[in-house]
Design an enzyme around this catalytic site. Structure first.
Site, PDB file in Angstrom:
ATOM      1  N   LEU A 261     -11.339  -5.336  -3.308  1.00 24.73           N
ATOM      2  CA  LEU A 261     -11.147  -6.669  -3.868  1.00 24.73           C
ATOM      3  C   LEU A 261     -11.838  -7.686  -2.960  1.00 24.73           C
ATOM      4  O   LEU A 261     -11.652  -7.667  -1.743  1.00 24.73           O
ATOM      5  CB  LEU A 261      -9.656  -7.004  -3.975  1.00 24.73           C
ATOM      6  CG  LEU A 261      -9.389  -8.275  -4.777  1.00 24.73           C
ATOM      7  CD1 LEU A 261      -9.273  -7.953  -6.262  1.00 24.73           C
ATOM      8  CD2 LEU A 261      -8.128  -8.974  -4.298  1.00 24.73           C
TER       9      LEU A 261
ATOM     10  N   CYS B 280     -23.830   2.626   3.079  1.00 22.96           N
ATOM     11  CA  CYS B 280     -22.887   3.738   3.254  1.00 22.96           C
ATOM     12  C   CYS B 280     -23.628   5.002   3.682  1.00 22.96           C
ATOM     13  O   CYS B 280     -24.430   5.548   2.908  1.00 22.96           O
ATOM     14  CB  CYS B 280     -22.120   3.996   1.956  1.00 22.96           C
ATOM     15  SG  CYS B 280     -20.939   5.357   2.099  1.00 22.96           S
TER      16      CYS B 280
ATOM     17  N   SER C 186     -13.546   6.851   5.803  1.00 24.21           N
ATOM     18  CA  SER C 186     -12.110   6.632   5.999  1.00 24.21           C
ATOM     19  C   SER C 186     -11.321   7.873   5.582  1.00 24.21           C
ATOM     20  O   SER C 186     -10.376   8.284   6.258  1.00 24.21           O
ATOM     21  CB  SER C 186     -11.636   5.423   5.188  1.00 24.21           C
ATOM     22  OG  SER C 186     -12.071   4.232   5.788  1.00 24.21           O
TER      23      SER C 186
ATOM     24  N   ASP D 206     -15.498   0.416   8.382  1.00 25.10           N
ATOM     25  CA  ASP D 206     -15.650  -0.951   7.856  1.00 25.10           C
ATOM     26  C   ASP D 206     -17.077  -1.230   7.389  1.00 25.10           C
ATOM     27  O   ASP D 206     -17.409  -2.378   7.087  1.00 25.10           O
ATOM     28  CB  ASP D 206     -15.299  -1.984   8.939  1.00 25.10           C
ATOM     29  CG  ASP D 206     -13.800  -2.075   9.213  1.00 25.10           C
ATOM     30  OD1 ASP D 206     -13.025  -1.842   8.275  1.00 25.10           O
ATOM     31  OD2 ASP D 206     -13.434  -2.379  10.357  1.00 25.10           O
TER      32      ASP D 206
ATOM     33  N   ASP E 295       0.837  -1.200   0.000  1.00 30.87           N
ATOM     34  CA  ASP E 295       0.000   0.000   0.000  1.00 30.87           C
ATOM     35  C   ASP E 295       0.874   1.254   0.000  1.00 30.87           C
ATOM     36  O   ASP E 295       0.637   2.199   0.745  1.00 30.87           O
ATOM     37  CB  ASP E 295      -0.920  -0.016   1.228  1.00 30.87           C
ATOM     38  CG  ASP E 295      -2.011   1.043   1.140  1.00 30.87           C
ATOM     39  OD1 ASP E 295      -2.263   1.544   0.028  1.00 30.87           O
ATOM     40  OD2 ASP E 295      -2.592   1.378   2.185  1.00 30.87           O
TER      41      ASP E 295
END
Length: 309
Positions: free
Chosen positions: A154, A194, A212, A238, A130
């Site tokens: 992913l 969300c 985030s 999360d 990352d």
């Protein structure tokens, strides 16, 4: 057996030995499919204050510009799903429960490459966790480690999405793997869950609306438009992973360094609103939470409390 086959098999055996949950290989080449997607993402300002995404576009799309003579991209995934959720007044992204994954996974990769060098001999490579301009999800998808979900993460049928992606870009000729199929179907649980509407459409995220981003990357004040929408997340988020049906297959990790330290094991007893620099440094000494710094964490907590309805 050719060297390409032999080395490919060896690399995958080593990946399993060192605790990676998956290892896939792609031929190092220009990411043509991603070029337009990235251009549109930046054109729509979905990157918000993450101006670094506008840098090194050429390297981001072509790994051969990152590693001289690169022929292969080895993609790996490393599980961080915890044994149990930390009980506390505010929410912390699961990847931040233990030590910083950048450091943990990079140290594991270095050990793995060290053994590969002993058995294969010298070869050119760079390790990425990352970090640097590498489109890790695109490479992981190309190598068959999973598909890109509607939340842009992913996803693997066997293990869901709670894993860290990393790469070894090298000058070895290896046997490439192939992409898997998409298994999101008509499900839209992540989109509906969300709270900030950050998932614009299938696989497209407005990063500037993501919790985030707001709690980590954004250094200014959190805009008032997000009042009562952080849902007690003081660092990371999360939500789109927690609601994903594929994450019912997530299994706890086996990496001791990802386990919460003794402070976080008793996080429900911490007065987070009154946390001092000394305590912050003690709790998050080796954690990714250091990125937000005490000021950022306090800003997030204050915003959550100030805007609760």
């Amino acid at each position: 057996m050719s060297n390409a086959e032999k080395y490919t098999r060896l690399i995958k055996e080593k990946a399993e030995k060192f605790g990676f949950d998956g290892c896939g290989i792609s031929q190092a080449a220009f990411l043509e499919e991603e070029a337009l997607r990235l251009e549109n993402y930046l054109k729509n300002n979905y990157n918000g204050a993450m101006s670094f995404l506008e840098n090194n576009i050429d390297k981001r799309l072509d790994p051969r510009l990152l590693v001289e003579g690169a022929k292969s991209v080895i993609s790996l995934k490393y599980n961080y799903f915890p044994q149990e959720k930390i009980q506390m007044d505010y929410n912390l992204a699961k990847y931040a429960y233990g030590e910083d994954y950048h450091d943990v996974v990079k140290s594991v990769l270095r050990e793995m490459v060290s053994e590969l060098l002993e058995e294969i001999g010298d070869f050119g490579f760079r390790i990425f966790v990352d970090s640097a301009p590498v489109m890790e999800k695109a490479w992981a998808r190309k190598s068959g480690l999973g598909w890109i979900g509607k939340n842009s993460l992913l996803i693997s049928k066997k293990r869901g999405s709670f894993f860290v992606l990393s790469e070894i870009i090298c000058d070895l000729d290896l046997e490439p793997d192939y992409p898997t199929t998409d298994h999101c179907g008509s499900c839209r649980k992540c989109i509906d869950a969300c709270p900030t509407g950050a998932i614009v459409s299938d696989k497209i995220i407005n990063g500037s609306k993501c919790i985030s981003y707001l709690t980590i990357e954004l250094k200014d004040e959190i805009p008032s438009t997000f009042e009562d929408k952080l849902e007690d997340w003081m660092f990371g988020c999360d939500i789109c992973q927690d609601v994903c049906p594929w994450n019912r297959f997530s299994l706890p990790h086996n990496q001791p360094r990802f386990s919460p330290n003794h402070h976080l094991q008793h996080a429900d007893k911490i007065e987070w609103e009154e946390i001092t620099q000394e305590l912050f440094s003690e709790i998050f000494r080796k954690s990714a939470v250091k990125r937000a710094k005490l000021a950022g964490l306090k800003r997030n907590i204050d915003f959550i409390n100030r805007t609760k309805k």
